[in-house]
Design a protein around this motif. Structure first.
Motif, PDB file in Angstrom:
ATOM      1  N   LEU A  43       0.836  -1.182   0.000  1.00 46.79           N
ATOM      2  CA  LEU A  43       0.000   0.000   0.000  1.00 46.79           C
ATOM      3  C   LEU A  43       0.878   1.241   0.000  1.00 46.79           C
ATOM      4  N   ASP A  44       0.683   2.100  -0.983  1.00 45.27           N
ATOM      5  CA  ASP A  44       1.327   3.420  -0.987  1.00 45.27           C
ATOM      6  C   ASP A  44       0.373   4.392  -0.302  1.00 45.27           C
ATOM      7  N   ILE A  45       0.812   4.944   0.830  1.00 41.62           N
ATOM      8  CA  ILE A  45      -0.066   5.735   1.677  1.00 41.62           C
ATOM      9  C   ILE A  45       0.499   7.132   1.874  1.00 41.62           C
ATOM     10  N   ARG A  46      -0.379   8.117   1.745  1.00 40.28           N
ATOM     11  CA  ARG A  46      -0.024   9.483   2.114  1.00 40.28           C
ATOM     12  C   ARG A  46      -0.628   9.759   3.488  1.00 40.28           C
ATOM     13  N   LYS A  47       0.205  10.254   4.394  1.00 38.79           N
ATOM     14  CA  LYS A  47      -0.290  10.563   5.735  1.00 38.79           C
ATOM     15  C   LYS A  47       0.077  12.004   6.088  1.00 38.79           C
ATOM     16  N   ARG A  48      -0.777  12.607   6.897  1.00 37.00           N
ATOM     17  CA  ARG A  48      -0.579  13.990   7.329  1.00 37.00           C
ATOM     18  C   ARG A  48      -0.681  14.049   8.844  1.00 37.00           C
ATOM     19  N   GLY A  49       0.383  14.517   9.492  1.00 38.89           N
ATOM     20  CA  GLY A  49       0.346  14.630  10.936  1.00 38.89           C
ATOM     21  C   GLY A  49       0.158  13.301  11.635  1.00 38.89           C
ATOM     22  N   ALA A  50       0.626  12.233  11.037  1.00 36.82           N
ATOM     23  CA  ALA A  50       0.426  10.888  11.598  1.00 36.82           C
ATOM     24  C   ALA A  50       1.764  10.176  11.732  1.00 36.82           C
ATOM     25  N   ASN A  51       1.873   9.397  12.770  1.00 33.66           N
ATOM     26  CA  ASN A  51       3.071   8.627  13.063  1.00 33.66           C
ATOM     27  C   ASN A  51       3.068   7.327  12.256  1.00 33.66           C
ATOM     28  N   THR A  52       4.223   6.929  11.726  1.00 30.43           N
ATOM     29  CA  THR A  52       4.313   5.697  10.933  1.00 30.43           C
ATOM     30  C   THR A  52       3.857   4.483  11.733  1.00 30.43           C
ATOM     31  N   VAL A  53       4.299   4.376  12.982  1.00 30.24           N
ATOM     32  CA  VAL A  53       3.927   3.224  13.805  1.00 30.24           C
ATOM     33  C   VAL A  53       2.421   3.206  14.046  1.00 30.24           C
ATOM     34  N   ALA A  54       1.839   4.380  14.270  1.00 31.29           N
ATOM     35  CA  ALA A  54       0.393   4.457  14.497  1.00 31.29           C
ATOM     36  C   ALA A  54      -0.376   4.020  13.249  1.00 31.29           C
ATOM     37  N   VAL A  55       0.097   4.405  12.064  1.00 33.43           N
ATOM     38  CA  VAL A  55      -0.563   3.979  10.825  1.00 33.43           C
ATOM     39  C   VAL A  55      -0.434   2.473  10.653  1.00 33.43           C
ATOM     40  N   ALA A  56       0.733   1.910  10.993  1.00 31.71           N
ATOM     41  CA  ALA A  56       0.910   0.461  10.904  1.00 31.71           C
ATOM     42  C   ALA A  56      -0.082  -0.261  11.818  1.00 31.71           C
ATOM     43  N   ASP A  97     -11.973  -3.711   2.567  1.00 33.91           N
ATOM     44  CA  ASP A  97     -12.313  -2.526   1.783  1.00 33.91           C
ATOM     45  C   ASP A  97     -11.296  -1.414   2.041  1.00 33.91           C
ATOM     46  N   LEU A  98     -10.581  -1.014   0.979  1.00 32.32           N
ATOM     47  CA  LEU A  98      -9.578   0.044   1.132  1.00 32.32           C
ATOM     48  C   LEU A  98     -10.211   1.379   1.525  1.00 32.32           C
ATOM     49  N   ALA A  99     -11.437   1.595   1.121  1.00 27.46           N
ATOM     50  CA  ALA A  99     -12.097   2.856   1.433  1.00 27.46           C
ATOM     51  C   ALA A  99     -12.249   3.047   2.940  1.00 27.46           C
ATOM     52  N   ALA A 100     -12.264   1.943   3.679  1.00 27.88           N
ATOM     53  CA  ALA A 100     -12.414   2.032   5.132  1.00 27.88           C
ATOM     54  C   ALA A 100     -11.196   2.645   5.794  1.00 27.88           C
ATOM     55  N   LEU A 101     -10.084   2.708   5.075  1.00 22.25           N
ATOM     56  CA  LEU A 101      -8.859   3.291   5.625  1.00 22.25           C
ATOM     57  C   LEU A 101      -8.809   4.810   5.484  1.00 22.25           C
ATOM     58  N   ALA A 102      -9.614   5.348   4.594  1.00 24.52           N
ATOM     59  CA  ALA A 102      -9.524   6.776   4.286  1.00 24.52           C
ATOM     60  C   ALA A 102      -9.938   7.624   5.478  1.00 24.52           C
ATOM     61  N   SER A 103      -9.188   8.689   5.707  1.00 22.03           N
ATOM     62  CA  SER A 103      -9.501   9.645   6.761  1.00 22.03           C
ATOM     63  C   SER A 103      -8.843  10.966   6.407  1.00 22.03           C
ATOM     64  N   ASP A 104      -8.980  11.949   7.269  1.00 19.47           N
ATOM     65  CA  ASP A 104      -8.328  13.237   7.033  1.00 19.47           C
ATOM     66  C   ASP A 104      -6.814  13.097   7.098  1.00 19.47           C
ATOM     67  N   ASP A 105      -6.328  12.085   7.833  1.00 17.54           N
ATOM     68  CA  ASP A 105      -4.892  11.927   8.043  1.00 17.54           C
ATOM     69  C   ASP A 105      -4.251  10.900   7.128  1.00 17.54           C
ATOM     70  N   VAL A 106      -5.032   9.963   6.592  1.00  9.65           N
ATOM     71  CA  VAL A 106      -4.485   8.833   5.841  1.00  9.65           C
ATOM     72  C   VAL A 106      -5.237   8.666   4.528  1.00  9.65           C
ATOM     73  N   GLN A 107      -4.472   8.509   3.435  1.00  8.26           N
ATOM     74  CA  GLN A 107      -5.067   8.280   2.123  1.00  8.26           C
ATOM     75  C   GLN A 107      -4.274   7.194   1.406  1.00  8.26           C
ATOM     76  N   VAL A 108      -4.955   6.194   0.865  1.00 12.36           N
ATOM     77  CA  VAL A 108      -4.305   5.134   0.094  1.00 12.36           C
ATOM     78  C   VAL A 108      -4.185   5.599  -1.355  1.00 12.36           C
ATOM     79  N   LEU A 109      -2.947   5.713  -1.835  1.00 12.60           N
ATOM     80  CA  LEU A 109      -2.708   6.194  -3.197  1.00 12.60           C
ATOM     81  C   LEU A 109      -2.702   5.070  -4.213  1.00 12.60           C
ATOM     82  N   ALA A 110      -2.211   3.893  -3.810  1.00 12.44           N
ATOM     83  CA  ALA A 110      -2.120   2.762  -4.732  1.00 12.44           C
ATOM     84  C   ALA A 110      -1.982   1.483  -3.921  1.00 12.44           C
TER      85      ALA A 110
END
Length: 344
Positions: A43-56, A97-110
């Protein structure tokens, strides 16, 4: 890093960084193309104001898997907008469902499948776009300093991220070496901090002597873009040409068990720089931990380096760095920057 010497003269500016996450953008450069098959979802993910470990951890919860099923090549800054790759081990090749990951802080690019777990360090480097605000300094002098860095490179410092808040990781490493018990993940972090501190001491000595990018007798050379080293061997026209085109770099030790590979003047400088009581304690602790002697290049050359003035007091920098190199090393050569995110 304010205590470290400068390679190109006096500091030229004061400025603020990370005034907003968008002012510190980092894009991970992948080291390989996905195979399109296998049981590891990349997963290629764009994150804003988010910690890598927290996203994992968020990915593990999304997939209903233990955290060990999620991996990433490297940690990225929290107070930033970053893109990076994660892998999730899904043996049945059924992705929620990848859409379930979407938020203001996290976006799945590919997303795509791959036949191997993503390993730590499996990246080609990072591309940065930084905006410095409230800048005070002479624009012409700053332009010239940036051109000099692009042409000559700069000292390959370990950045302040390695040393924790207020540089606390090195004292904590000394306490660990004295017998204090720590968690496994903390142990790895403190060992890295101890090694990095010793490397920076040697690099500081060479910057002060003006030979961080020129050879000493007994120099050990590192091939650009790799961990391979050779030497010592006498300077020659061939080595001089390779040094000039950034094919090789002088190196310094990443401390561990074993003899220093350097000899003559290079070894004498390294031993002198690491001879005080604190350095000796760090050396002994790293050896007791079983780490092996390695080397790291003293010189770093940013790629694709560009800059533009967005306003009289706003400067945008963009460049790419190899893995394990720090954008703060570039900022250090310009002057004093205040991290606005620390006020939060």
């Amino acid at each position: 890093m304010t205590a470290l010497p400068l390679a190109f003269g006096a500091p030229l500016l004061t400025a603020s960084i990370r005034s907003t996450p968008e002012d510190f953008q980092v894009d991970e450069l992948p080291a390989f193309e996905a195979t399109g098959e296998g049981e590891h979802l990349l997963l290629d993910i764009r994150k804003r104001g988010a910690n890598t470990v927290a996203v994992a951890k968020q990915l593990a919860q999304w997939a209903g898997l233990p955290e060990m099923a999620v991996s990433y090549a490297g940690q990225k800054d929290r107070h930033a907008v970053t893109t990076q790759r994660f892998s999730v081990h899904l043996p049945r090749r059924v992705a929620p469902d990848l859409a379930a990951l979407a938020s203001d802080d996290v976006q799945v690019l590919a997303s795509t499948w791959h036949n191997r777990k993503l390993q730590r360090g499996a990246l080609a480097g990072n591309r940065f776009k930084l905006v410095l605000r409230d800048l005070q300094g002479d624009a012409a002098a700053i332009d010239e300093r940036l051109r000099l860095i692009a042409a000559r490179g700069l000292p390959n410092w370990f950045g302040e991220q390695r040393f924790g808040r207020d540089g606390g990781n090195v004292p904590a490493a000394l306490q660990m070496f004295a017998g204090r018990r720590v968690r496994k993940d903390q142990r790895s972090m403190l060992l890295s901090a101890a090694r990095s501190a010793l490397f920076n001491r040697v690099l500081a000595a060479r910057v002060e002597q003006g030979n961080w990018d020129t050879p000493l007798d007994g120099e050990v050379w590192m091939l650009d873009g790799s961990r391979s080293v050779f030497g010592p061997e006498p300077m020659s026209d061939v080595l001089a040409k390779r040094l000039a085109r950034f094919d090789i770099h002088p190196s310094a030790p990443l401390w561990g068990v074993g003899e220093l590979r350097s000899t003559d003047a290079a070894r004498a400088l390294e031993e002198q720089a690491l001879s005080d009581d604190q350095a000796l304690a760090l050396r002994a602790g790293l050896e007791e931990a079983g780490l092996k002697q390695e080397r790291r290049a003293l010189r770093l050359r940013p790629a694709l380096m560009q800059h533009q003035w967005l306003a009289a007091d706003v400067l945008e920098l963009s460049f790419a760095l190899p893995p394990g190199c720090y954008a703060t090393a570039v900022l250090h050569e310009l002057g004093q920057t205040n991290d606005a995110s620390r006020a939060e």
